[in-house]
Design a protein around this motif. Sequence first.
Motif, PDB file in Angstrom:
ATOM      1  N   GLN A  40     -21.535 -50.149  11.398  1.00 12.61           N
ATOM      2  CA  GLN A  40     -20.312 -50.699  11.964  1.00 12.61           C
ATOM      3  C   GLN A  40     -19.278 -49.611  12.225  1.00 12.61           C
ATOM      4  N   GLN A  41     -19.194 -48.630  11.318  1.00 11.96           N
ATOM      5  CA  GLN A  41     -18.275 -47.521  11.527  1.00 11.96           C
ATOM      6  C   GLN A  41     -18.700 -46.694  12.733  1.00 11.96           C
ATOM      7  N   ALA A  42     -20.000 -46.506  12.900  1.00 12.32           N
ATOM      8  CA  ALA A  42     -20.504 -45.746  14.051  1.00 12.32           C
ATOM      9  C   ALA A  42     -20.178 -46.467  15.350  1.00 12.32           C
ATOM     10  N   ILE A  43     -20.302 -47.801  15.350  1.00 15.35           N
ATOM     11  CA  ILE A  43     -19.969 -48.571  16.550  1.00 15.35           C
ATOM     12  C   ILE A  43     -18.473 -48.467  16.832  1.00 15.35           C
ATOM     13  N   LEU A  44     -17.652 -48.583  15.801  1.00 16.92           N
ATOM     14  CA  LEU A  44     -16.211 -48.451  15.950  1.00 16.92           C
ATOM     15  C   LEU A  44     -15.852 -47.105  16.569  1.00 16.92           C
ATOM     16  N   THR A  45     -16.397 -46.038  16.013  1.00 17.56           N
ATOM     17  CA  THR A  45     -16.121 -44.699  16.536  1.00 17.56           C
ATOM     18  C   THR A  45     -16.638 -44.563  17.962  1.00 17.56           C
ATOM     19  N   GLY A  46     -17.810 -45.121  18.213  1.00 14.41           N
ATOM     20  CA  GLY A  46     -18.380 -45.051  19.550  1.00 14.41           C
ATOM     21  C   GLY A  46     -17.534 -45.756  20.584  1.00 14.41           C
ATOM     22  N   LEU A  47     -16.986 -46.915  20.220  1.00 18.91           N
ATOM     23  CA  LEU A  47     -16.114 -47.639  21.140  1.00 18.91           C
ATOM     24  C   LEU A  47     -14.864 -46.829  21.453  1.00 18.91           C
ATOM     25  N   GLN A  48     -14.300 -46.204  20.438  1.00 20.51           N
ATOM     26  CA  GLN A  48     -13.080 -45.431  20.637  1.00 20.51           C
ATOM     27  C   GLN A  48     -13.328 -44.180  21.471  1.00 20.51           C
ATOM     28  N   LYS A  49     -14.566 -43.673  21.444  1.00 19.82           N
ATOM     29  CA  LYS A  49     -14.884 -42.467  22.215  1.00 19.82           C
ATOM     30  C   LYS A  49     -15.640 -42.778  23.493  1.00 19.82           C
ATOM     31  N   ASN A  50     -15.780 -44.070  23.806  1.00 15.35           N
ATOM     32  CA  ASN A  50     -16.514 -44.498  25.003  1.00 15.35           C
ATOM     33  C   ASN A  50     -17.948 -43.984  24.989  1.00 15.35           C
ATOM     34  N   MET A  51     -18.546 -43.942  23.799  1.00 17.51           N
ATOM     35  CA  MET A  51     -19.943 -43.524  23.631  1.00 17.51           C
ATOM     36  C   MET A  51     -20.597 -44.491  22.645  1.00 17.51           C
ATOM     37  N   PHE A  52     -20.756 -45.745  23.086  1.00 16.43           N
ATOM     38  CA  PHE A  52     -21.192 -46.787  22.168  1.00 16.43           C
ATOM     39  C   PHE A  52     -22.586 -47.321  22.492  1.00 16.43           C
ATOM     40  N   GLN A  67     -20.993 -56.699  19.647  1.00 16.41           N
ATOM     41  CA  GLN A  67     -20.056 -57.731  20.076  1.00 16.41           C
ATOM     42  C   GLN A  67     -19.249 -58.285  18.897  1.00 16.41           C
ATOM     43  N   GLU A  68     -19.855 -58.331  17.707  1.00 17.11           N
ATOM     44  CA  GLU A  68     -19.114 -58.747  16.525  1.00 17.11           C
ATOM     45  C   GLU A  68     -17.953 -57.799  16.261  1.00 17.11           C
ATOM     46  N   VAL A  69     -18.228 -56.503  16.349  1.00 18.37           N
ATOM     47  CA  VAL A  69     -17.180 -55.510  16.136  1.00 18.37           C
ATOM     48  C   VAL A  69     -16.118 -55.632  17.224  1.00 18.37           C
ATOM     49  N   ARG A  70     -16.565 -55.778  18.450  1.00 18.38           N
ATOM     50  CA  ARG A  70     -15.621 -55.917  19.561  1.00 18.38           C
ATOM     51  C   ARG A  70     -14.702 -57.131  19.380  1.00 18.38           C
ATOM     52  N   SER A  71     -15.281 -58.247  18.966  1.00 13.98           N
ATOM     53  CA  SER A  71     -14.497 -59.465  18.800  1.00 13.98           C
ATOM     54  C   SER A  71     -13.416 -59.283  17.746  1.00 13.98           C
ATOM     55  N   MET A  72     -13.787 -58.705  16.602  1.00 16.79           N
ATOM     56  CA  MET A  72     -12.818 -58.456  15.545  1.00 16.79           C
ATOM     57  C   MET A  72     -11.719 -57.507  16.018  1.00 16.79           C
ATOM     58  N   GLN A 124     -12.037 -60.128  29.515  1.00 13.01           N
ATOM     59  CA  GLN A 124     -11.535 -61.494  29.455  1.00 13.01           C
ATOM     60  C   GLN A 124     -12.675 -62.510  29.390  1.00 13.01           C
ATOM     61  N   ARG A 125     -13.730 -62.265  30.165  1.00 13.08           N
ATOM     62  CA  ARG A 125     -14.884 -63.176  30.113  1.00 13.08           C
ATOM     63  C   ARG A 125     -15.543 -63.158  28.740  1.00 13.08           C
ATOM     64  N   ALA A 126     -15.708 -61.959  28.197  1.00 17.10           N
ATOM     65  CA  ALA A 126     -16.344 -61.838  26.879  1.00 17.10           C
ATOM     66  C   ALA A 126     -15.495 -62.511  25.804  1.00 17.10           C
ATOM     67  N   PHE A 127     -14.184 -62.313  25.855  1.00 14.51           N
ATOM     68  CA  PHE A 127     -13.314 -62.888  24.843  1.00 14.51           C
ATOM     69  C   PHE A 127     -13.355 -64.413  24.896  1.00 14.51           C
ATOM     70  N   TYR A 149     -28.792 -55.111  18.534  1.00 12.50           N
ATOM     71  CA  TYR A 149     -27.681 -54.162  18.577  1.00 12.50           C
ATOM     72  C   TYR A 149     -26.519 -54.729  19.385  1.00 12.50           C
ATOM     73  N   GLN A 150     -26.841 -55.402  20.477  1.00 14.38           N
ATOM     74  CA  GLN A 150     -25.801 -55.967  21.317  1.00 14.38           C
ATOM     75  C   GLN A 150     -24.971 -56.993  20.552  1.00 14.38           C
ATOM     76  N   GLN A 151     -25.628 -57.819  19.740  1.00 13.79           N
ATOM     77  CA  GLN A 151     -24.904 -58.813  18.951  1.00 13.79           C
ATOM     78  C   GLN A 151     -23.986 -58.152  17.926  1.00 13.79           C
ATOM     79  N   ARG A 152     -24.493 -57.118  17.260  1.00 16.57           N
ATOM     80  CA  ARG A 152     -23.670 -56.437  16.262  1.00 16.57           C
ATOM     81  C   ARG A 152     -22.460 -55.768  16.923  1.00 16.57           C
TER      82      ARG A 152
END
Length: 355
Positions: free
Chosen positions: A235-247, A279-284, A313-316, A274-277
């Motif tokens: 989850q931390q790796a996904i968080l960092t990846g999202l912030q660096k646009n490398m997810f 999206q969980e991080v993204r939603s939070m 917006q669609r995803a949310f 992986y996509q579900q995990r």
Amino acid sequence: MQVTQDYAGTVYGGLGHLLFEFYQHKGLAVPEKLLKIQELERFDFRVWRDLLSALEQKLQTPALGLEIADFVQPRHLGIVAYLALSCETLGEALMRYHDYHRLIYDGSPLEVRVENDYLSIAWAEVPFNLMTQLTDEVAMALMMKFVRSLMASDEVTLHEVHFRHSPSKHLPLYEQYFHCKVRFGQAQSVIFMHVSELAKPLRQGDHTLQYLLRQQAEALLEKLPNTSQIDQRIQQAILTGLQKNMFQIEHIARQLHWSVRQLQRHLQKQGRTYQQRMQEVRSMLAQQYLKDPNLSLYEIALLLGYSEQSAFQRAFKQWTQLTPQQWRAEYLESIAQENITEQPFKNGLSTPYQI
């Protein structure tokens, strides 16, 4: 939809604040046109160009854009600045600036190239008649002033700076500012630096929006299911990846020193993909970011790795059955109600337990 050749784009509202503060510093009367944009999140590039031109005519100051750029603060560049403040090297900060530059100015992408051991950063695709020497020099000087403010110790060294407009008789002012050879009348407005500069370390930015966002995001990760040590790392790796646009999964697996297949098998054991995990991080994260009224939906979309606000917006809507606007409105209304309820007690008025 076909974009007209004269499309100039919009600029971040923080640049209007920068110009306002410059007027105040100079003791000048602030024009009505500048006052009108102070509450805007974004405004038309032509307004920015015209405001700069009017100021230039008023002051008749050589290399005025360089002087304006000296006033830049992170708040003038918004989320782009706060993301850059969390980077460790100049190369990483420039990558963030490149990825999110359109939050500052969306009319022209940055072209970043490496050729013969030199990195070039070019401003392109805006019709020449819509740009001025002043708009170009403000854009380039702003970036360099901010980047230099990030450096830990070593100064960033440029190789050359090119401007598209006619040669200036005040060339020494430009070369003194950029600390390198400056050429006018070139094909593009470009900054050149040696690739070895990219490894230079940055000072770590504390007490910034990026720091707060990271702290909030990490707290949210604890609420996600399957928070074993391994899952926290994922989850931390996904968080960092999202912030660096490398997810993408390949990047996340590499951070974990796993193969893609190993990561997929681990998630499959939990009945997840992986996509579900992700999206969980993204939603939070989305819900946390929406609590901050200073973040626009466009900025939140980019922070979550979406290239378009509409995709976010669609995803949310799929996650919560609400649009981001509806979710934010409900949250802000609930906070307002809480404040109304609590205010009498904060003011020392009667409580339900007093006799």
